[in-house]
Write a protein that holds these residues in place. Structure first.
Motif: not given
Lengths: 223, 223
Positions: B192-216
């Protein structure tokens, strides 16, 4: 859903109802008031049960049936509170069914039980379709899940008479309106009664425990 | 479970697998990378999707299939972000199946889609058994659900390659150890690979979004 699948589902449910009726008769014969606790994973069922058990065990003889997809973790946590606990591991199954509960009732000392908690598998959808023979279904939702849950998962809220809102100590840190959550739940089931609890701060536990104690008394008088 | 029920379940799953394979071929033909998002009710799937959509829509053509037991609320929330969204209301059903997704794919403009999010019904048990034809299963858990969820609901964590831990802004108010949660999840699925996010503070969203972009991008190159 295809008509074939609907037919299979109806057959499974009607076989379940028959065993549930037997469970209900057995529990009634022993004067045991029983609650089937339904919620999402992680809404705090086990922790609420731990606190409730500590509160009620001086005055009532308690028992727990703890359902889980995998592990006996919840059962082990509850056993530490010095009451009889039986685990049901569903091995991937998404809900408890009446037959599993029937087999477990046979392992409990029913003549020495006043109040039986049945902790269902953490799932807000499937468990609500399966009668276990309980006196009452209780739906739990934590404040962290959001106010819309009763609208999105209405069956559990419709079939319960009691809704326990958990983790209320977290409300100051959330964008959560208790009023909106209650309104949403009442739009699905106008007769719902609510308890607002925090297993962490202890808020609402006396009221919830007191209500359970009264229900045990009422159930005894009513039979 | 009785052998009759196991047999019915196997028949349903194998019929589902066939349609899932057709969905997968259709998505591949259009070069669409797709993720099937699985979690408990209230773990924050829709809010994470809202934030992710805002982040990625300048660079990728997005689509969403939003599954719900009842209501089109999630779909309506996502539509406000200006991307194509199709709702699947299961009417009591506890998971999405491949046939529902197939019907929905026919409504989307597939030649104009790079990345498709499939938001499953809020349920940590049943959705993990049903292949929808997605490129990747993603399991979400919020920090408020407790560290033990991967042990108690292992199937979803075993079948996913990505685990998004949500609501990390609430950790200071909880008795939650991120390390223990990760250890528990890895004991079920070491890859398993992990992302640690908060939709409230924005923490981790860039990393998660970046990973999705790379996967595409990777998906496009790989086909």
């Amino acid at each position: 859903m295809s008509s074939e699948r609907v037919e299979v589902k109806e057959k499974v449910l009607s076989a379940n109802d028959q065993v549930a009726a037997e469970n209900r008769a057995l529990l009634a014969a022993h004067g045991i008031y029983s609650v089937n606790m339904i919620s999402s994973p992680g809404s705090g069922k086990t922790t609420l049960l731990e606190r409730t058990v500590d509160l009620l065990k001086p005055s009532l003889r308690l028992g727990v049936v703890a359902g889980d997809v995998q592990t006996r973790n919840d059962a082990e946590r509850l056993e530490r509170h010095g009451i009889p606990v039986e685990a049901i591991e569903t091995g991937g199954g998404c809900h408890l069914d009446a037959r599993q509960v029937a087999r477990t009732l046979a392992l409990l000392d029913l003549p020495s039980t006043d109040l039986l908690f049945i902790e269902n598998v953490g799932n807000l959808v499937c468990p609500s379709s399966f009668d276990l023979g309980e006196s009452e279904k209780i739906v739990l939702m934590s404040v962290t899940e959001g106010e819309d849950k009763p609208l999105k998962y209405p069956a559990a809220f419709r079939r319960a008479r009691i809704c326990v809102i958990t983790k209320v100590d977290l409300v100051p840190h959330l964008d959560f309106s208790t009023e909106r959550a209650v309104d949403n739940a009442r739009s699905v089931n106008p007769d719902l009664r609510f308890f607002f609890t925090s297993s962490y701060s202890g808020e609402g536990l006396e009221e919830w425990g007191g209500w359970l104690g009264e229900r045990v008394e009422e159930y005894r008088r009513g039979r």
